[in-house]
Design a protein around this motif. Sequence first.
Motif, PDB file in Angstrom:
ATOM      1  N   PHE A 151       0.837  -1.201   0.000  1.00  0.00           N
ATOM      2  CA  PHE A 151       0.000   0.000   0.000  1.00  0.00           C
ATOM      3  C   PHE A 151       0.877   1.258   0.000  1.00  0.00           C
ATOM      4  O   PHE A 151       0.643   2.192  -0.774  1.00  0.00           O
ATOM      5  CB  PHE A 151      -0.934   0.009   1.204  1.00  0.00           C
ATOM      6  CG  PHE A 151      -1.840   1.215   1.241  1.00  0.00           C
ATOM      7  CD1 PHE A 151      -3.045   1.203   0.585  1.00  0.00           C
ATOM      8  CD2 PHE A 151      -1.471   2.361   1.930  1.00  0.00           C
ATOM      9  CE1 PHE A 151      -3.881   2.319   0.605  1.00  0.00           C
ATOM     10  CE2 PHE A 151      -2.288   3.484   1.950  1.00  0.00           C
ATOM     11  CZ  PHE A 151      -3.494   3.454   1.288  1.00  0.00           C
ATOM     12  N   THR A 152       1.886   1.272   0.857  1.00  0.00           N
ATOM     13  CA  THR A 152       2.786   2.418   0.940  1.00  0.00           C
ATOM     14  C   THR A 152       3.543   2.611  -0.369  1.00  0.00           C
ATOM     15  O   THR A 152       3.709   3.736  -0.839  1.00  0.00           O
ATOM     16  CB  THR A 152       3.774   2.241   2.113  1.00  0.00           C
ATOM     17  OG1 THR A 152       3.033   2.085   3.318  1.00  0.00           O
ATOM     18  CG2 THR A 152       4.712   3.419   2.239  1.00  0.00           C
ATOM     19  N   GLU A 153       3.967   1.501  -0.964  1.00  0.00           N
ATOM     20  CA  GLU A 153       4.702   1.606  -2.226  1.00  0.00           C
ATOM     21  C   GLU A 153       3.822   2.154  -3.341  1.00  0.00           C
ATOM     22  O   GLU A 153       4.248   2.996  -4.118  1.00  0.00           O
ATOM     23  CB  GLU A 153       5.260   0.242  -2.637  1.00  0.00           C
ATOM     24  CG  GLU A 153       6.081   0.318  -3.901  1.00  0.00           C
ATOM     25  CD  GLU A 153       6.747  -0.998  -4.247  1.00  0.00           C
ATOM     26  OE1 GLU A 153       7.639  -0.968  -5.104  1.00  0.00           O
ATOM     27  OE2 GLU A 153       6.395  -2.035  -3.671  1.00  0.00           O
ATOM     28  N   ARG A 154       2.577   1.711  -3.391  1.00  0.00           N
ATOM     29  CA  ARG A 154       1.696   2.142  -4.476  1.00  0.00           C
ATOM     30  C   ARG A 154       1.201   3.571  -4.310  1.00  0.00           C
ATOM     31  O   ARG A 154       1.133   4.332  -5.274  1.00  0.00           O
ATOM     32  CB  ARG A 154       0.511   1.196  -4.585  1.00  0.00           C
ATOM     33  CG  ARG A 154      -0.481   1.658  -5.625  1.00  0.00           C
ATOM     34  CD  ARG A 154      -1.498   0.606  -5.957  1.00  0.00           C
ATOM     35  NE  ARG A 154      -2.508   1.176  -6.804  1.00  0.00           N
ATOM     36  CZ  ARG A 154      -2.638   0.889  -8.087  1.00  0.00           C
ATOM     37  NH1 ARG A 154      -1.834   0.032  -8.644  1.00  0.00           N
ATOM     38  NH2 ARG A 154      -3.587   1.447  -8.792  1.00  0.00           N
ATOM     39  N   TRP A 155       0.833   3.960  -3.091  1.00  0.00           N
ATOM     40  CA  TRP A 155       0.149   5.241  -2.897  1.00  0.00           C
ATOM     41  C   TRP A 155       1.009   6.338  -2.290  1.00  0.00           C
ATOM     42  O   TRP A 155       0.873   7.502  -2.668  1.00  0.00           O
ATOM     43  CB  TRP A 155      -1.102   5.039  -2.048  1.00  0.00           C
ATOM     44  CG  TRP A 155      -2.066   4.125  -2.720  1.00  0.00           C
ATOM     45  CD1 TRP A 155      -2.331   2.824  -2.402  1.00  0.00           C
ATOM     46  CD2 TRP A 155      -2.869   4.416  -3.868  1.00  0.00           C
ATOM     47  NE1 TRP A 155      -3.244   2.296  -3.275  1.00  0.00           N
ATOM     48  CE2 TRP A 155      -3.601   3.243  -4.186  1.00  0.00           C
ATOM     49  CE3 TRP A 155      -3.038   5.545  -4.661  1.00  0.00           C
ATOM     50  CZ2 TRP A 155      -4.483   3.187  -5.251  1.00  0.00           C
ATOM     51  CZ3 TRP A 155      -3.923   5.485  -5.725  1.00  0.00           C
ATOM     52  CH2 TRP A 155      -4.641   4.315  -6.010  1.00  0.00           C
ATOM     53  N   LEU A 156       1.859   5.997  -1.340  1.00  0.00           N
ATOM     54  CA  LEU A 156       2.623   7.041  -0.653  1.00  0.00           C
ATOM     55  C   LEU A 156       3.943   7.368  -1.363  1.00  0.00           C
ATOM     56  O   LEU A 156       4.289   8.540  -1.500  1.00  0.00           O
ATOM     57  CB  LEU A 156       2.898   6.628   0.795  1.00  0.00           C
ATOM     58  CG  LEU A 156       3.662   7.640   1.644  1.00  0.00           C
ATOM     59  CD1 LEU A 156       2.909   8.961   1.714  1.00  0.00           C
ATOM     60  CD2 LEU A 156       3.891   7.098   3.034  1.00  0.00           C
ATOM     61  N   ALA A 157       4.666   6.352  -1.810  1.00  0.00           N
ATOM     62  CA  ALA A 157       5.961   6.585  -2.443  1.00  0.00           C
ATOM     63  C   ALA A 157       5.875   7.551  -3.630  1.00  0.00           C
ATOM     64  O   ALA A 157       6.711   8.456  -3.744  1.00  0.00           O
ATOM     65  CB  ALA A 157       6.602   5.264  -2.849  1.00  0.00           C
ATOM     66  N   PRO A 158       4.870   7.435  -4.523  1.00  0.00           N
ATOM     67  CA  PRO A 158       4.787   8.406  -5.625  1.00  0.00           C
ATOM     68  C   PRO A 158       4.542   9.841  -5.144  1.00  0.00           C
ATOM     69  O   PRO A 158       5.047  10.789  -5.738  1.00  0.00           O
ATOM     70  CB  PRO A 158       3.610   7.902  -6.457  1.00  0.00           C
ATOM     71  CG  PRO A 158       3.490   6.457  -6.141  1.00  0.00           C
ATOM     72  CD  PRO A 158       3.916   6.338  -4.698  1.00  0.00           C
TER      73      PRO A 158
END
Length: 82
Positions: A67-74
């Motif tokens: 979830f963090t990789e998909r939504w927060l990292a960008p």
Amino acid sequence: MSVRLDGPVIRLEGACRVEDAEPLLSFLQEEPGRVVDLSAAGGLHAAVVQVLLALRPPLAGPPGDPFTERWLAPLLAGPPPG
């Protein structure tokens, strides 16, 4: 505590709760060049996310949580809104 300082890297590990936002903020304000490693982090409390979005520190590698990789990292990689 899920926030640990390891030299110039701030490591977030496991589930990061509301009480982790304050030490994260302190570590980032003490030395602005520090990098945040989210590879071992689980779920992030909204307060932790707010600190990351407000200060937009560089990330060390990809987040471990999908979830963090998909939504927060960008969001952290892009320019601040406004």
